[in-house]
Write a protein that holds these residues in place. Structure first.
Motif, PDB file in Angstrom:
ATOM      1  N   ARG A   1      14.456  96.845  42.456  1.00  0.00           N
ATOM      2  CA  ARG A   1      15.357  96.652  41.853  1.00  0.00           C
ATOM      3  C   ARG A   1      15.051  98.253  41.082  1.00  0.00           C
ATOM      4  O   ARG A   1      13.983  98.954  41.288  1.00  0.00           O
ATOM      5  N   LEU A   2      15.902  99.378  40.988  1.00  0.00           N
ATOM      6  CA  LEU A   2      16.420 100.703  41.192  1.00  0.00           C
ATOM      7  C   LEU A   2      16.308 101.059  39.474  1.00  0.00           C
ATOM      8  O   LEU A   2      16.906 100.436  38.914  1.00  0.00           O
ATOM      9  N   PRO A   3      16.440 102.515  39.778  1.00  0.00           N
ATOM     10  CA  PRO A   3      16.453 102.556  38.522  1.00  0.00           C
ATOM     11  C   PRO A   3      18.219 103.349  37.764  1.00  0.00           C
ATOM     12  O   PRO A   3      17.943 104.200  37.979  1.00  0.00           O
ATOM     13  N   VAL A   4      19.111 102.407  38.288  1.00  0.00           N
ATOM     14  CA  VAL A   4      20.148 102.546  37.820  1.00  0.00           C
ATOM     15  C   VAL A   4      21.030 101.571  37.077  1.00  0.00           C
ATOM     16  O   VAL A   4      20.740 100.512  37.108  1.00  0.00           O
ATOM     17  N   ASP A   5      22.019 101.679  36.598  1.00  0.00           N
ATOM     18  CA  ASP A   5      23.378 101.280  36.353  1.00  0.00           C
ATOM     19  C   ASP A   5      23.701 100.048  37.019  1.00  0.00           C
ATOM     20  O   ASP A   5      23.972  98.852  36.582  1.00  0.00           O
ATOM     21  N   ASN A   6      24.329 100.807  37.948  1.00  0.00           N
ATOM     22  CA  ASN A   6      24.985  99.683  38.894  1.00  0.00           C
ATOM     23  C   ASN A   6      24.775 100.472  40.580  1.00  0.00           C
ATOM     24  O   ASN A   6      25.335 101.199  40.668  1.00  0.00           O
ATOM     25  N   ALA A   7      23.874  99.357  40.891  1.00  0.00           N
ATOM     26  CA  ALA A   7      23.381  99.704  42.363  1.00  0.00           C
ATOM     27  C   ALA A   7      24.700  99.968  43.109  1.00  0.00           C
ATOM     28  O   ALA A   7      24.663 100.359  44.680  1.00  0.00           O
ATOM     29  N   ASP A   8      25.957  98.961  43.051  1.00  0.00           N
ATOM     30  CA  ASP A   8      27.274  99.404  43.809  1.00  0.00           C
ATOM     31  C   ASP A   8      27.715 100.826  44.095  1.00  0.00           C
ATOM     32  O   ASP A   8      28.002 101.554  45.117  1.00  0.00           O
ATOM     33  N   ASN A   9      27.663 101.339  43.314  1.00  0.00           N
ATOM     34  CA  ASN A   9      28.419 102.547  42.635  1.00  0.00           C
ATOM     35  C   ASN A   9      27.597 103.307  43.656  1.00  0.00           C
ATOM     36  O   ASN A   9      27.257 104.349  43.865  1.00  0.00           O
ATOM     37  N   PHE A  10      25.855 103.206  43.242  1.00  0.00           N
ATOM     38  CA  PHE A  10      24.954 104.452  44.221  1.00  0.00           C
ATOM     39  C   PHE A  10      24.867 103.950  45.452  1.00  0.00           C
ATOM     40  O   PHE A  10      25.082 105.174  46.054  1.00  0.00           O
ATOM     41  N   ALA A  11      25.931 103.121  45.659  1.00  0.00           N
ATOM     42  CA  ALA A  11      25.385 102.588  47.351  1.00  0.00           C
ATOM     43  C   ALA A  11      26.656 103.404  47.390  1.00  0.00           C
ATOM     44  O   ALA A  11      26.481 103.829  49.260  1.00  0.00           O
ATOM     45  N   GLN A  12      27.528 103.023  47.128  1.00  0.00           N
ATOM     46  CA  GLN A  12      28.968 104.318  47.597  1.00  0.00           C
ATOM     47  C   GLN A  12      28.524 105.736  47.837  1.00  0.00           C
ATOM     48  O   GLN A  12      29.204 106.184  48.069  1.00  0.00           O
ATOM     49  N   TRP A  13      28.364 106.582  46.473  1.00  0.00           N
ATOM     50  CA  TRP A  13      28.006 107.492  46.410  1.00  0.00           C
ATOM     51  C   TRP A  13      26.780 108.235  47.052  1.00  0.00           C
ATOM     52  O   TRP A  13      26.954 108.934  48.312  1.00  0.00           O
ATOM     53  N   LEU A  14      25.861 107.286  48.087  1.00  0.00           N
ATOM     54  CA  LEU A  14      24.702 107.647  49.051  1.00  0.00           C
ATOM     55  C   LEU A  14      25.952 107.745  50.560  1.00  0.00           C
ATOM     56  O   LEU A  14      25.462 108.993  50.616  1.00  0.00           O
TER      57      LEU A  14
ATOM     58  N   ASN B   1       7.470 101.471  46.217  1.00  0.00           N
ATOM     59  CA  ASN B   1       6.030 100.928  45.072  1.00  0.00           C
ATOM     60  C   ASN B   1       5.503 103.158  45.026  1.00  0.00           C
ATOM     61  O   ASN B   1       5.420 102.585  43.810  1.00  0.00           O
ATOM     62  N   GLU B   2       5.658 103.467  45.688  1.00  0.00           N
ATOM     63  CA  GLU B   2       5.649 105.319  45.614  1.00  0.00           C
ATOM     64  C   GLU B   2       6.662 105.440  45.093  1.00  0.00           C
ATOM     65  O   GLU B   2       6.618 107.297  43.966  1.00  0.00           O
ATOM     66  N   ILE B   3       7.753 104.580  43.864  1.00  0.00           N
ATOM     67  CA  ILE B   3       8.977 105.676  43.901  1.00  0.00           C
ATOM     68  C   ILE B   3       9.188 105.403  42.223  1.00  0.00           C
ATOM     69  O   ILE B   3       9.298 104.165  41.860  1.00  0.00           O
ATOM     70  N   GLU B   4       9.168 106.096  41.624  1.00  0.00           N
ATOM     71  CA  GLU B   4       9.141 106.207  39.988  1.00  0.00           C
ATOM     72  C   GLU B   4      10.044 105.129  39.733  1.00  0.00           C
ATOM     73  O   GLU B   4      11.406 105.487  39.837  1.00  0.00           O
ATOM     74  N   GLY B   5       9.947 104.765  38.960  1.00  0.00           N
ATOM     75  CA  GLY B   5      11.364 103.255  38.497  1.00  0.00           C
ATOM     76  C   GLY B   5      11.895 101.980  39.060  1.00  0.00           C
ATOM     77  O   GLY B   5      12.530 100.837  38.667  1.00  0.00           O
ATOM     78  N   VAL B   6      11.185 101.746  40.925  1.00  0.00           N
ATOM     79  CA  VAL B   6      11.503 101.078  41.561  1.00  0.00           C
ATOM     80  C   VAL B   6      10.558  99.812  41.533  1.00  0.00           C
ATOM     81  O   VAL B   6       8.992  99.783  41.651  1.00  0.00           O
TER      82      VAL B   6
END
Length: 397
Positions: free
Chosen positions: A326-339, A307-312
């Motif tokens: 819910r994250l401030p990204v368009d596609n969580a699949d792409n973000f998870a792979q990028w991580l 809750n302390e992360i802006e946009g989450v």
């Protein structure tokens, strides 16, 4: 070249496990990966279960009864009754994990082409089990903005067709952590009675409730004895995921007799694991008190940090040990792979489960992830700090 089956082609990948190759590559680079993606508890398995295996002197590893050891089923029924779930030994079939219990339930209640209504997001393997059974999943969407509460009954009712044979729920929920209220369970009970449907309840997380809220089992709702089927497992309750022991429970004699034919076809559940599971029923209450308290603290730690992360946005879980964010990204699949593939924070990163795979409606949940809070509190705090930094870096690209 021969082709694989359409059914095999349609089987979905696991959103929980599909990123494993990227995690393996990250580790080969020397990065530490915090696993928030899978519900594998780090809680120790009860010693009484492990000792039952160590101290066993079986000379012939025989088949068990297709319904499971009678001694285990008797003791299991007693344990259920002790914990407020009124069932008898003859209502139980022991299965190879809760997964097989679900397959038996679907095979016993639905034919190919029939429909099952499931509130989504839901445990991703429900999609796979349904494909394997030739069954069509009809989703009814619950939302993070409503905390993933049960959708209005009217939303269910408008989806019912002559092909609808069952409603499936997970209570408490994987991946949401939502715990259905007694009123919500009663609403579903009235609906299945009205339309003569089965109500299949996956209750493998029933002990994991945190704020004084009670779990209400479908087995205790009066008037739906012939409609209700409960799925259970030792995996999470005793931190025995590798044992692969579950059970199907119903007071409907025809359902049990039908499921028994599936049980006979696969011969029997595993022997040593039943021995461990039977022994686990003697686990003292103090074990559960400590485990529940630990998970409550982990939940509170995780939710506070997220809750302390802006946009989450995070839905507050009331049970199990999962939450959807819910994250401030368009596609969580792409973000998870990028991580895993392109990011690290001082040699560390996190692995999450993209939540789109927990929906069957295309395009829903694309910016959501499921987090399993099965790590110790210090690791959860570090994981969220990494996630916060990763989001800032990712969104600057």
């Amino acid at each position: 070249m021969p082709k694989v089956s359409n059914k095999g082609t349609q089987m979905p990948e696991s959103p929980i496990r599909k990123l494993v190759p990227y995690a393996e590559t990250a580790k080969k680079k020397g990065n530490k990966v915090y696993h928030l993606n899978i519900g594998q508890p780090d809680i120790k398995t009860p010693e009484v279960a492990l000792e039952a295996i160590k101290n066993n002197h079986i000379s012939i590893l025989e088949y068990s009864h297709s319904a499971g050891f009678e001694s285990y089923r008797v003791k299991l029924a007693e344990s259920y009754r002790k914990n407020g779930v009124d069932v008898a030994t003859e209502n139980i079939i022991v299965t190879t994990g809760g997964s097989e219990a679900l397959l038996f339930a679907l095979g016993s209640t639905l034919d190919a082409g029939d429909e099952i209504i499931i509130p989504e997001p839901f445990y991703a393997n429900y999609n796979g089990f349904s494909v394997a059974s030739g069954v069509t999943v009809v989703p009814v969407i619950s939302t993070i903005d409503e905390g993933f509460a049960l959708p209005p009954i009217a939303d269910f009712e408008k989806l019912i067709t002559p092909r609808t044979k069952a409603i499936l729920i997970c209570n408490p929920g994987n991946p949401t952590g939502y715990l259905y209220t007694q009123e919500e369970i009663n609403q579903l009970a009235e609906l299945v009675k009205k339309h003569d449907l089965f109500l299949i309840a996956d209750e493998v997380y029933r002990e994991f409730t945190y704020d004084g809220d009670k779990h209400y089992s479908v087995m205790n709702v009066l008037g739906i004895e012939q409609h209700a089927i409960m799925i259970d497992s030792v995996s999470k309750r005793y931190s025995m995921c590798g044992a692969r022991i579950g059970c199907l429970v119903s007071k409907n004699k025809e359902v049990i007799a039908t499921a028994m034919k599936f049980a006979q076809a696969r011969l029997s559940p595993p022997t040593f694991e039943q021995i461990a599971s039977e022994a686990a029923l003697d686990t003292p209450q103090s074990y559960f008190d400590e485990v529940i308290n630990e998970y409550r603290e982990r939940r509170d730690t995780l939710v506070k940090a997220l809750n302390e992360i802006e946009g989450v946005t995070v839905a507050y879980p009331k049970g199990a040990f999962y939450c959807i964010a819910r994250l401030p990204v368009d596609n969580a699949d792409n973000f998870a792979q990028w991580l895993l593939e392109s990011y690290d924070n001082n040699g560390e990163t996190v692995m999450v489960a993209p939540a789109a795979g927990f929906y069957s409606t295309p395009g829903v949940g694309l910016n959501e992830i499921r987090i399993a809070y099965v790590l110790k509190k210090e690791d959860l705090i570090r994981s969220v700090a990494i996630l916060k930094d990763a989001l800032a870096v990712y969104n600057k690209q």
